[in-house]
Write an enzyme that holds these catalytic residues in place. Sequence first.
Site, PDB file in Angstrom:
ATOM      1  N   GLY A 127      13.350  18.044 -38.320  1.00  0.00           N
ATOM      2  CA  GLY A 127      13.635  17.370 -39.425  1.00  0.00           C
ATOM      3  C   GLY A 127      14.729  18.570 -39.854  1.00  0.00           C
ATOM      4  O   GLY A 127      14.759  19.400 -38.840  1.00  0.00           O
ATOM      5  N   SER A 212      11.458  18.256 -31.213  1.00  0.00           N
ATOM      6  CA  SER A 212      12.653  17.419 -32.008  1.00  0.00           C
ATOM      7  C   SER A 212      14.045  18.744 -32.632  1.00  0.00           C
ATOM      8  O   SER A 212      14.367  19.583 -31.728  1.00  0.00           O
ATOM      9  CB  SER A 212      12.726  16.691 -32.952  1.00  0.00           C
ATOM     10  N   ASP A 286       8.587  -1.057 -12.589  1.00  0.00           N
ATOM     11  CA  ASP A 286       7.670  -0.841 -13.095  1.00  0.00           C
ATOM     12  C   ASP A 286       7.139   0.052 -11.670  1.00  0.00           C
ATOM     13  O   ASP A 286       6.651   0.816 -11.347  1.00  0.00           O
ATOM     14  CB  ASP A 286       6.762  -1.984 -13.593  1.00  0.00           C
ATOM     15  N   ASP A 289       7.432   2.988  -8.207  1.00  0.00           N
ATOM     16  CA  ASP A 289       6.819   4.864  -8.287  1.00  0.00           C
ATOM     17  C   ASP A 289       5.296   4.224  -7.527  1.00  0.00           C
ATOM     18  O   ASP A 289       4.721   5.522  -7.555  1.00  0.00           O
ATOM     19  CB  ASP A 289       6.568   5.654  -9.701  1.00  0.00           C
ATOM     20  N   ASP A 293       1.728  -0.652 -13.765  1.00  0.00           N
ATOM     21  CA  ASP A 293       0.644   0.286 -13.594  1.00  0.00           C
ATOM     22  C   ASP A 293       1.983   0.147 -15.515  1.00  0.00           C
ATOM     23  O   ASP A 293       1.343   0.736 -16.897  1.00  0.00           O
ATOM     24  CB  ASP A 293       0.157   1.316 -13.946  1.00  0.00           C
ATOM     25  N   ARG A 373      19.315   9.330 -43.092  1.00  0.00           N
ATOM     26  CA  ARG A 373      19.372  10.875 -42.387  1.00  0.00           C
ATOM     27  C   ARG A 373      20.369  12.191 -41.592  1.00  0.00           C
ATOM     28  O   ARG A 373      20.724  12.671 -41.887  1.00  0.00           O
ATOM     29  CB  ARG A 373      18.236  11.213 -41.034  1.00  0.00           C
ATOM     30  N   ASP A 451      12.982   8.478 -26.175  1.00  0.00           N
ATOM     31  CA  ASP A 451      13.709   9.080 -27.097  1.00  0.00           C
ATOM     32  C   ASP A 451      14.067   8.227 -28.279  1.00  0.00           C
ATOM     33  O   ASP A 451      15.908   8.445 -27.014  1.00  0.00           O
ATOM     34  CB  ASP A 451      13.594  10.525 -26.912  1.00  0.00           C
ATOM     35  N   HIS A 487       9.803   9.674 -30.078  1.00  0.00           N
ATOM     36  CA  HIS A 487      10.700  11.140 -30.353  1.00  0.00           C
ATOM     37  C   HIS A 487       9.687  12.052 -31.332  1.00  0.00           C
ATOM     38  O   HIS A 487       8.868  11.790 -31.797  1.00  0.00           O
ATOM     39  CB  HIS A 487      11.308  10.800 -31.108  1.00  0.00           C
TER      40      HIS A 487
END
Length: 569
Positions: A127, A212, A286, A289, A293, A373, A451, A487
């Site tokens: 932060g 972060s 999905d 790969d 799942d 923020r 994120d 995040h």
Amino acid sequence: MDRQIQKTRSRPLAVALATAVPALLLAACGGSSDSVAQLAEARPASLLSCTDLAGKISFPNTRITGAETVAAGALTVAGKPVAEHCRVTGRMHERVGPVDGQSYAIGFEMRMPRDWNGRFFYQANGGLDGVVSTAVGALGGGPLTHALQMGFAVLSSDAGHAGSLGPLFGLDPQARLDYGYQAVGKLTPMARSALQTAYGKAPDRSYLGGCSNGGRHAMVAAARYADQYDGIIAGNPGTRLPLAAIANIAGAQGYAKLATTAGDLGTGFTQAERRLVSQAVLGKCDALDGATDGMVQAGAACQAAFDLARDVPTCSGARDGTCLSAEQKTTIAGLFKGATGSSGNRIYQTFPYDAGLDTAGWASWKFSNPISRDAGAVAFIWQTPPESAASFNDAQFALNGSIDSMLARIQATNATYAESGLSLMMPPNYGQLPALRGRGGKLMVYHGTADPIFSSEDTVQWYEQLRRNHGDASDFARLYLVPGMNHCSGGPATEQFDMLSALVAWVEKGQAPDRVIASARGAGNAGGVNADLPANWSATRTRPLCPYPQTARYNGSGDIESAASFSCR
Ligand SMILES: [Ca+2]
């Protein structure tokens, strides 16, 4: 000795001399060489004393304010007691700010285990900093252990300002610099000296880690302070944090135009609509790969396969959560492609489409934080000159402010603010870490692909730059993408992992982390339950986190819930 270095393998002197020049040439050309140093293993020691450390620790510009014994079990992690340790608190560089008249200092605490493993861990906080978080050295996701529990001596700091100031600490030019990078530079030698006093020897090995903004601190330390750190962990790093914040503000301006309720940005891209997109991503990606799942491991292939315009239904009537309007598609696709300034210049980075868009965390970062923020941080910590505090309105600034002006002012300087906001926040010599590599230091970076504030694709671009500058950088720096992770934690993901143990083994034993096992935090998890976990996953699902550009792929047989059934390729 801290600087004790052994070569990875001993070679006859003549051979070493014969290959030295070509190796240097290769390094200069960006190629890799085999001369990565192997650092020696840390050796344990015992704390000599505790409460009297308040009078014994002496370092310039430092006032020790307390030293107390913390009994075993006074702290716990994942239900397990943390061993007895000594908590030392203090303040560095106490002063009054010349611009705003406020009191400033770099506040810190250190926790020193009675039984020490000989290692120092700098806990880089997240932060806007401003708080001396408990110095335990927390690790990624919901932790089962932490650095203090593992026997490290841990430091935590407020990075040079009180949280009560909010972003207004940015009015003080020195507080900006301390937050950006200078607090780490001032605290590290003090901590080494304090440990020398407490244990009779300085730390053998030093580590730094955070997520972060803490991940940003880690990226900056890898560039600026590689002479003082042997191993660094950067989680979801805000490597270009001010640009990410401005891009997020531009996103808010976009969502505001889509909102059906004025001022409620989330109505521009509702939870049902975000779930619709998440499901469409899964539908397209999905199985790429090898395992259907609920996880997209083949992230790059997914970005090529998924098309928002084509793969999500377009509303023929009113929006009802089963479709996106044409306007929504244009705006949202544009934001994922990277928000731009008025001349079409991309502010920050692309964001990957991912299965983790429908979480509360994603919404909070995209719809609330631009106002609560990002606005204040851009306005006061990074802009030169800063906004007027007396007339500032965060919602007005975020939703109606000029993006072009913000971009210009985070790169501006004047007589009071001699370093630009962008410069003081970013690692210098972007994508180059010759000092870290040269001394045998190691860097592990992880980034959740869902994120919403710092894009995992920005970290991929950084790593590609590192590879261009250092050849195959995997001999000293590795990047692990965490599919679905939001995040730093949360999201439909396996996001509980201990990268610190892996890093220590790499730094001190030369055991390169070819995969890191991550677990889901389902019901009963001692580190706390991840509320975003899909109900049809095993509560204890595991997956390998693979070093980029490798991704996890299902072996074609074996338990779909187990990391053992997946390979990094
Ligand atoms: Ca899959």
